[in-house]
Design an enzyme around this catalytic site. Structure first.
Site, PDB file in Angstrom:
ATOM      1  CG  ASP B 204     -35.709-114.900  28.697  1.00  0.00           C
ATOM      2  OD1 ASP B 204     -35.216-114.115  29.523  1.00  0.00           O
ATOM      3  OD2 ASP B 204     -36.569-115.777  28.995  1.00  0.00           O
ATOM      4  CG  HIS B 377     -37.514-116.917  32.239  1.00  0.00           C
ATOM      5  ND1 HIS B 377     -37.720-115.845  31.413  1.00  0.00           N
ATOM      6  CD2 HIS B 377     -38.280-116.698  33.341  1.00  0.00           C
ATOM      7  CE1 HIS B 377     -38.561-114.993  32.001  1.00  0.00           C
ATOM      8  NE2 HIS B 377     -38.915-115.493  33.167  1.00  0.00           N
TER       9      HIS B 377
END
Lengths: 565, 565
Positions: B204, B377
């Site tokens: 990610d 995130h």
């Protein structure tokens, strides 16, 4: 004397009237005026950049309906600084105001005169140059005293207006500048103003929600210098052409470490030229070079100052990035620096820029990575500091959306100003000021949007914008039915044009079905008499609209046209 | 064996092929697949929300052209978690893929099944529920091992795929969660995976540019609890309905301090219901109440969980703010909390919301004021931590624009991964993996936008979008000339319709001038012969377009229609 304020809009009881015309429900379009008997003094006349809700509009300017009706009373237009959100409306309004005297610093004068060249039919401006410390009687009852404030363009000036109600202080856009040792600069001046007694303080709210103090420009300079020294190839630095303070710093650092500076973008060239001619940018002969000379300079000696830090489509940086720039293409050795904030709404365009730059291998710096931008607007703690120094009786937060001004009201309370003396006004509201009072009346003057679109000023109305928004979402379908004048009979197959809906060439069956349905609609009308064309349009709009919705779940604008022969 | 990769798209030399179909040039539309001989395993099938450049579009999904052509080889679709950017394409693509088995956790299963109800014609999904630690042979050559990662929705799962080339680890969206004492949780699991040997790590990049470590959810919880306790009236808290981890925390705190929770917004109700039924939200009977029951509860005992934190036009919070909500209107005693990030592009809508709230006197909290949101995130330092624990041979940054992935590549280098082993791929590129190599080939598979607009999938093309953008900027003018079939003679005055240009009703002189010019154009055509209608359209478009531009400096779309009778 007539005490009915609704009927006579001048101030009946000797009060000074204060009216914001813009800048209180948005960021931009800053404009306000003071009125006393038959004297009117205006401060700033800015523009507002368009919003999502106003597609296609160039910009929005303050509504001058009220001032136009009293133009013989307008004695002065005072400009605080040369940013477009404070001066941008001038070419469109100055004639309507009877071309009053403009009070402005020399830099502001040069920039508004330059812009006036784009409007050849606008009148020649009458400008009185002011400088810090000047005290000028701008009308019979108003005296203006100018004082310098720090912002990101030189010669930003606050103004203290001596009025029959007391001293009204307008602080323009400002920040506190800090020296190397983090000491605030120039506070003595604000203390002096405070000692003179302040009736009403109009204070910038742009950063009222931001915590802490301003980031010192010295730190910005230091960080920029470090990045410049680290760069192995060219440096391309994007910022607003209007951030002339920053631009002057960049030129100074570039010169110090032996780099040449090329300017890219029309407004960058123009502004730097003006700032140089007035001595705000001091560069040795040969430091600033033309784009054509760039190829003579080694990459590691070259710095390009470019417009387009917001990802604007036609600006220089975008052209550089997309390869359309005549003189500059990105090389993997380039260092690209964004030295400005992102205006809300431009985030995506900037992302696209950064993406393209990264893809081409350039090293990118922006203020999320390292402190290379300091806002021109004071944050919370600096706002409180100034409020404490000025000790105003009344405080009106200006410049910003309501939530920003509400946050500034909270700052004012924390700075010791009484809640009832902090006034959140709206554009167009009329306040009456006497030596002891500040009262927002029930009266309002027109303050709704005046939109500039191409050559048109004020001719784009809400209905046009609503149509643009609808067209953007779902497109449109024009259906032309040609029928006999005397009876409901189609003379030819219906013509159908669509744009922005579905690609009809590839959807022939939908097109055929629409034609079939229209034939059906018309065949069901009584043929013995002429057609009521509005009725026919309505049933086409309804029934074809519904059919297309069922078929596609989209609602294009349906425009039926009935041609009777 | 045929070594020409262009000709045979299967992998000729026993390599595992890895192909990202989306998520590498945007945030959203996450989808990739692995292919080995006649086996294909897909990871995620998400949607991307529309951009400014795609007006009116509902969303964008990954291009399935390649996979459709090989649907008999598709053995598995593995879903990492239940966010729409990872699952949103399923109703539109699952049938085209031959309705393969979906591997998903129980929460993901429940959410995709719920969504499938909106698509009555879509096939019944075949879902295999997985949980952490499961090791499943998803095809002859691929085995999937699932492991938990922290994100802002429960049951987010990373997946380790054992392949003939080695272990490929896909980390889904993840963050590191920290306990009360700021210790990272769950790292032992990542160490274990590292010890198994990692060939390729897909990681990610959403927050790759953000400095530091994740903000602990414990701090978010503590700050929310403090604000809840301070509130004197109702609390309205806006967040994404998909941030179920946060929502569960909020319900827990509310219950602890004696508040009832009402849910506003369809997706909020649906998701909370699903999360409750699976035990991810544990609330006592009576804690969660309906909007209809709200009036029975004292304001200071009431918390409303609402959708619409991005300022979406039809979401619950917008309705509350504009007074259109059936059960909730803002009171000055309300505390409104934004507990989510703002998606780039939504800044202005959120400003409008905040402005309206401030104007109605509500107290507003957002994460700029106090830490009440932690991203799902991992930022820079957490990304590096995980890279160091996994010690992959090769690393592919996924999820994000190029500049985000480039920043993550830099993180990987700082984490000790060799530059040549960090691979920045594009959507549609084909990589071939052998036990010792990772090679991006010249081959590509179709990966361009597939747009969903209403019922249409893929039928909105670039030409339609271009028209929408033009219509939004300048509007359009339809000019209908009705002429005799056999000679250039107008049978009636030209009909003119415009939308989004200028308000023609108030610009009759422009309208008259256009009509006059069209009559002039036609009178100059030879009358002896029939009119070449394409030629007539061209001159109308050019000359009237130019006239309108001179008059207004705007370039509306000109649509000439020639009706021959």
């Amino acid at each position: 004397m007539d005490r009915d304020r609704q009927a006579t809009s001048s101030s009946p009881d000797g009060a000074v009237r204060l009216v914001p015309l813009g800048g209180l429900e948005e960021v931009g379009r800053n404009c306000m005026f003071l009125e006393y008997k038959n004297e009117i003094v205006i401060v700033d006349a800015g523009l507002q950049f368009p919003e999502e809700a106003t597609p296609g509009i160039d910009y929005i300017i303050p509504n001058m309906t009220y001032l136009e009706s009293k133009k013989s009373n307008v004695q002065a237009l005072i400009l605080t600084h040369a940013h477009y959100d404070h001066i941008g409306a001038i070419p469109h309004i100055i004639e309507k105001l009877g071309n009053p005297i403009i009070y402005a610093t020399s830099l502001t004068k040069a920039i508004i005169e330059k812009r006036q060249e784009d409007h050849p039919n606008a009148p020649r401006l009458k400008i009185h140059i002011v400088k810090n410390g000047d005290r000028i009687k701008v009308s019979n009852s108003f005296e203006a005293e100018f004082f310098g404030v720090a912002h990101n363009i030189p010669e930003t000036t606050g103004v203290l207006l001596k009025t029959p109600a007391g001293n009204i202080v307008h602080f323009a856009d400002f920040k506190i500048d800090y020296d190397d040792d983090d000491n605030p600069q120039g506070l003595e001046e604000f203390e002096r103003i405070g000692r003179m007694g302040v009736h009403t303080f109009l204070v910038d709210s742009t950063n009222a929600e931001e915590a802490g103090h301003s980031l010192s420009e010295r730190i910005v300079e230091k960080n920029l210098e470090e990045i410049f020294k680290k760069a192995e190839g060219r440096i391309i630095i994007a910022t607003f052409a209007s951030l002339l303070t920053r631009i002057a710093e960049i030129v100074k650092i570039a010169e110090k470490i032996g780099k040449r500076v090329a300017l890219s973008g029309y407004s960058m060239k123009t502004n730097v030229q003006i700032a140089q001619s007035l001595g705000f940018i001091k560069a040795k002969q040969g430091t600033i070079i033309s784009l054509e000379e760039m190829h003579k300079i080694r990459d590691d000696r070259l710095l390009v100052l470019s417009t387009g830090a917001q990802g604007e489509e036609n600006a220089s940086l975008m052209k550089i990035v997309t390869g359309e720039h005549r003189h500059i293409k990105i090389k993997p050795s380039d260092t690209v620096i964004f030295s400005s904030s992102i205006i809300p709404g431009n985030e995506r365009s900037v992302q696209v820029l950064k993406d393209n730059l990264a893809r081409q291998g350039a090293i990118v710096y922006h203020s999320k990575i390292v402190d290379i931008h300091s806002s021109g607007h004071a944050p919370k703690e600096d706002l409180k500091l100034v409020m404490e120094l000025l000790k105003p009786k009344f405080l009106v937060p200006v410049h910003g959306y309501y939530f920003m001004r509400a946050a500034n009201a909270q700052n004012a309370r924390e700075a010791g100003i009484k809640k009832e003396n902090i006034i959140l006004m709206d554009n167009g509201q009329v306040a009456e000021l006497t030596p002891d009072s500040f009262r927002v009346t029930q009266e309002t003057v027109p303050a709704f949007y005046v939109m500039v679109d191409g050559l048109g000023v004020g001719d784009v109305e809400e209905v046009v914008l609503r149509d643009r928004r609808t067209l953007a979402q779902e497109g449109m379908v024009v259906i032309i039915v040609t029928i006999a004048r005397d009876k409901a009979k189609l003379l030819k197959s219906p013509d159908i044009i669509s744009r922005g809906f579905i690609y009809l060439k590839e959807n022939q069956e939908v097109l055929e079905e629409v034609r079939k349905r229209i034939r059906g609609l018309i065949s069901r009308l009584p043929t013995s008499q002429s057609v009521e064309s509005d009725y026919l349009k309505t049933i086409i709009r309804d029934q074809i609209g519904q059919f297309l919705y069922n078929k596609t779940r989209r609602r294009p604008m349906i425009l039926p046209v009935v041609i009777e022969i």
